[in-house]
Design a protein around this motif. Structure first.
Motif, PDB file in Angstrom:
ATOM      1  N   ASP A  14       0.887  -1.175   0.000  1.00  0.00           N
ATOM      2  CA  ASP A  14       0.000   0.000   0.000  1.00  0.00           C
ATOM      3  C   ASP A  14       0.917   1.215   0.000  1.00  0.00           C
ATOM      4  O   ASP A  14       1.498   1.573   1.023  1.00  0.00           O
ATOM      5  CB  ASP A  14      -0.884  -0.029   1.244  1.00  0.00           C
ATOM      6  N   LEU A  15       1.063   1.863  -1.146  1.00  0.00           N
ATOM      7  CA  LEU A  15       2.057   2.919  -1.293  1.00  0.00           C
ATOM      8  C   LEU A  15       1.761   4.137  -0.428  1.00  0.00           C
ATOM      9  O   LEU A  15       2.687   4.813   0.036  1.00  0.00           O
ATOM     10  CB  LEU A  15       2.185   3.330  -2.753  1.00  0.00           C
ATOM     11  N   ASP A  16       0.488   4.442  -0.195  1.00  0.00           N
ATOM     12  CA  ASP A  16       0.163   5.576   0.666  1.00  0.00           C
ATOM     13  C   ASP A  16       0.646   5.326   2.096  1.00  0.00           C
ATOM     14  O   ASP A  16       1.263   6.199   2.724  1.00  0.00           O
ATOM     15  CB  ASP A  16      -1.346   5.831   0.661  1.00  0.00           C
ATOM     16  N   VAL A  17       0.365   4.130   2.596  1.00  0.00           N
ATOM     17  CA  VAL A  17       0.802   3.781   3.952  1.00  0.00           C
ATOM     18  C   VAL A  17       2.323   3.679   4.013  1.00  0.00           C
ATOM     19  O   VAL A  17       2.959   4.192   4.938  1.00  0.00           O
ATOM     20  CB  VAL A  17       0.153   2.453   4.396  1.00  0.00           C
ATOM     21  N   ALA A  18       2.913   3.031   3.023  1.00  0.00           N
ATOM     22  CA  ALA A  18       4.364   2.856   3.014  1.00  0.00           C
ATOM     23  C   ALA A  18       5.083   4.196   2.963  1.00  0.00           C
ATOM     24  O   ALA A  18       6.093   4.402   3.657  1.00  0.00           O
ATOM     25  CB  ALA A  18       4.772   1.988   1.826  1.00  0.00           C
ATOM     26  N   ALA A  19       4.579   5.120   2.149  1.00  0.00           N
ATOM     27  CA  ALA A  19       5.216   6.438   2.043  1.00  0.00           C
ATOM     28  C   ALA A  19       5.100   7.211   3.346  1.00  0.00           C
ATOM     29  O   ALA A  19       6.067   7.867   3.787  1.00  0.00           O
ATOM     30  CB  ALA A  19       4.593   7.226   0.901  1.00  0.00           C
ATOM     31  N   ALA A  20       3.934   7.154   3.982  1.00  0.00           N
ATOM     32  CA  ALA A  20       3.740   7.869   5.247  1.00  0.00           C
ATOM     33  C   ALA A  20       4.646   7.298   6.330  1.00  0.00           C
ATOM     34  O   ALA A  20       5.284   8.046   7.091  1.00  0.00           O
ATOM     35  CB  ALA A  20       2.275   7.783   5.671  1.00  0.00           C
ATOM     36  N   MET A  21       4.716   5.961   6.409  1.00  0.00           N
ATOM     37  CA  MET A  21       5.570   5.345   7.426  1.00  0.00           C
ATOM     38  C   MET A  21       7.043   5.592   7.145  1.00  0.00           C
ATOM     39  O   MET A  21       7.837   5.817   8.068  1.00  0.00           O
ATOM     40  CB  MET A  21       5.282   3.846   7.503  1.00  0.00           C
ATOM     41  N   ALA A  22       7.431   5.562   5.867  1.00  0.00           N
ATOM     42  CA  ALA A  22       8.829   5.804   5.518  1.00  0.00           C
ATOM     43  C   ALA A  22       9.241   7.231   5.844  1.00  0.00           C
ATOM     44  O   ALA A  22      10.372   7.479   6.280  1.00  0.00           O
ATOM     45  CB  ALA A  22       9.053   5.510   4.035  1.00  0.00           C
ATOM     46  N   ALA A  23       8.336   8.175   5.651  1.00  0.00           N
ATOM     47  CA  ALA A  23       8.637   9.568   5.981  1.00  0.00           C
ATOM     48  C   ALA A  23       8.805   9.731   7.491  1.00  0.00           C
ATOM     49  O   ALA A  23       9.726  10.421   7.963  1.00  0.00           O
ATOM     50  CB  ALA A  23       7.530  10.481   5.466  1.00  0.00           C
TER      51      ALA A  23
END
Length: 484
Positions: A265-274
């Motif tokens: 899930d790219l939205d979740v992954a991007a938020a967590m990675a940030a």
């Protein structure tokens, strides 16, 4: 910034707060403003001697109590901490300018105290038969006595949670040495130990620089050391401890990989990675996921979401609850981080996508460095291999699962690894291939008292949390009673 809490430091020895300073004085500078705000008395060798002596007496008093009394006193301490959570969070902000939105490590302290209080009255040993005999054979776990706990500036309460709580539960006394850069929250915790009724001197808090730290490690009355910090300092700690063969647990740095597969899930992954990368504590965390590995088929889409998340992060006064990104700890750190960025650009380690500068305007007086992201980074570069300890992240493409595992493990560190995938089979498979002490699947790093935490390779050895973390503060004794 507000000064709703008392900004004064000292040494807490034997239950008494003193401002004597055999190790000299340190002028604390508030990272968000660049202005001096309070003076820190530093422990020297004579102060360490007093603290260890006090701890010895307190440890005997502690072990003279019945297990149910010690258990209840740790629970009482957890209750006192619970009542002071807001105060402890504010002290964290004033210590090292972590945004108040991320400053609630007092919750962690409460959780660990409650968890390990439950171990005090549980069996700590076993009995076992022995060959060719009917002797009684007992294997018991005993406390070391007095242990030294050395905390980093970016997590005194977190280390108090993961180390002091199990050390006390195991029956030890503690000499806690916070960094001179961030002494306030640790000192307040020491005072709360007294308020909760623990024996004076059971937890001594001695802010110190190198002189006091070396005196603590070299003291023959210290039976074990737990050190959290950088690799270079760890080598000095180990060398000093080796003189008297004092055992050491070391939780060190990392260059953690965050692996984003094509089905994530790219939205979740991007938020967590940030959050786990440049935003949380401005990247000043051993758990920082500073290498983000992204499958080539979703790389561009992920980068857009990742940069949008970072671009939307509010930068400013750490006491503002809407702020999520604060300064780095010092002018020296800011200059060092900017030097890393400049070197990466000159060496063409990757493409600078965003950041790389000092934050100006009304924040120019503080030590603010922009969240910085490099794309298409060479994993063999210094940018990808050397811990930056700042808000600098490398994005790296990978072709397939095997390529991702090769890149992720191609580092001297191994504290954490992160994986984003919807495929449960893949999650299990890659978790066992990753060379890291903790692997987080579709999750950020959330230390809990139930889970052992520690590193592989140059990220250290030993564990905090869980039964393994309790056992770090006990030593094993075998007692054999002849039965004729």
């Amino acid at each position: 910034m507000s000064t709703a809490v008392t900004l004064s430091a000292g040494l807490l020895i034997g239950g008494e707060l003193t401002t004597r300073a055999a190790g000299g004085l340190h002028q604390h500078v508030q990272p968000a403003t660049g202005q001096p705000d309070f003076t820190v008395p530093l422990a020297g060798a004579s102060d360490i001697e007093d603290a260890v002596h006090s701890a010895r007496d307190a440890q005997r008093a502690w072990m003279s109590l019945t297990v149910d009394r010690r258990r209840d006193m740790l629970i009482d301490l957890a209750d006192v901490v619970h009542d002071r959570l807001d105060e402890l969070a504010l002290l964290n902000v004033h210590d090292y300018a972590v945004p108040i939105s991320f400053a609630g490590t007092g919750h962690m302290l409460e959780w660990f105290l409650r968890h390990f209080a439950g171990y005090v009255d549980k069996p700590h040993g076993i009995s076992s038969p022995v060959n060719a005999s009917f002797d009684v054979n007992l294997i018991e776990r005993e406390p070391y006595g007095v242990v030294g706990v050395i905390t980093p500036w970016n997590g005194a309460l977190a280390v108090a949670a993961s180390c002091v709580a199990p050390a006390l539960a195991a029956g030890n006394a503690v000499v806690l040495k916070p960094s001179e850069l961030a002494p306030l929250a640790a000192l307040r915790f020491g005072e709360l130990c007294i308020e909760a009724g623990l024996p004076p001197g059971l937890v001594n808090v001695v802010p110190a620089a190198a002189e006091g730290g070396e005196a603590l490690v070299r003291h023959t009355g210290i039976r074990k050391i737990h050190f959290t910090g950088g690799e270079a300092t760890a080598r000095r700690v180990l060398a000093a401890a080796a003189l008297d063969l004092t055992p050491v647990v070391a939780e060190l740095g990392g260059k953690s990989a965050n692996v984003v597969f094509e089905d994530a899930d790219l939205d979740v992954a991007a938020a967590m990675a940030a959050h786990q990368g440049p935003l949380m504590q401005s990247g000043q965390s051993c758990a920082c996921a500073s290498r983000v590995l992204v499958h080539e088929s979703v790389y561009d889409a992920f980068v857009d979401k990742f940069l949008n998340t970072i671009g939307g992060a509010t930068v400013g006064d750490p006491l503002d609850p809407t702020v999520v990104f604060g300064p780095v700890i010092s002018e020296e750190s800011a200059n060092r981080i900017l030097g890393v960025v400049a070197d990466a650009v000159s060496q063409q380690a990757g493409e600078l996508l965003v950041g790389g500068n000092r934050v100006g305007g009304e924040l120019a007086g503080g030590f603010f460095v922009e969240p910085t992201v490099f794309g298409d980074v060479d994993n063999g570069s210094a940018l990808a291999q050397v811990e930056t300890f700042g808000p600098v992240v490398s994005l790296i493409r990978f072709r397939d699962e095997g390529d991702a595992m090769r890149i992720a493990n191609d580092t001297p560190y191994g504290l954490n690894a992160f994986v984003h995938t919807r495929d449960l089979t893949r999650a299990h498979r890659v978790a066992r291939q990753l060379e890291a002490g903790s692997v987080w699947i579709n999750q950020i790093s959330l230390m809990s008292p139930q889970g052992p935490y520690g590193g592989y390779k140059n990220s250290g050895f030993g564990r905090t949390g869980g039964l393994d973390g309790l056992h770090e503060f006990t030593r094993v004794k075998n007692i054999r009673i002849g039965m004729g």
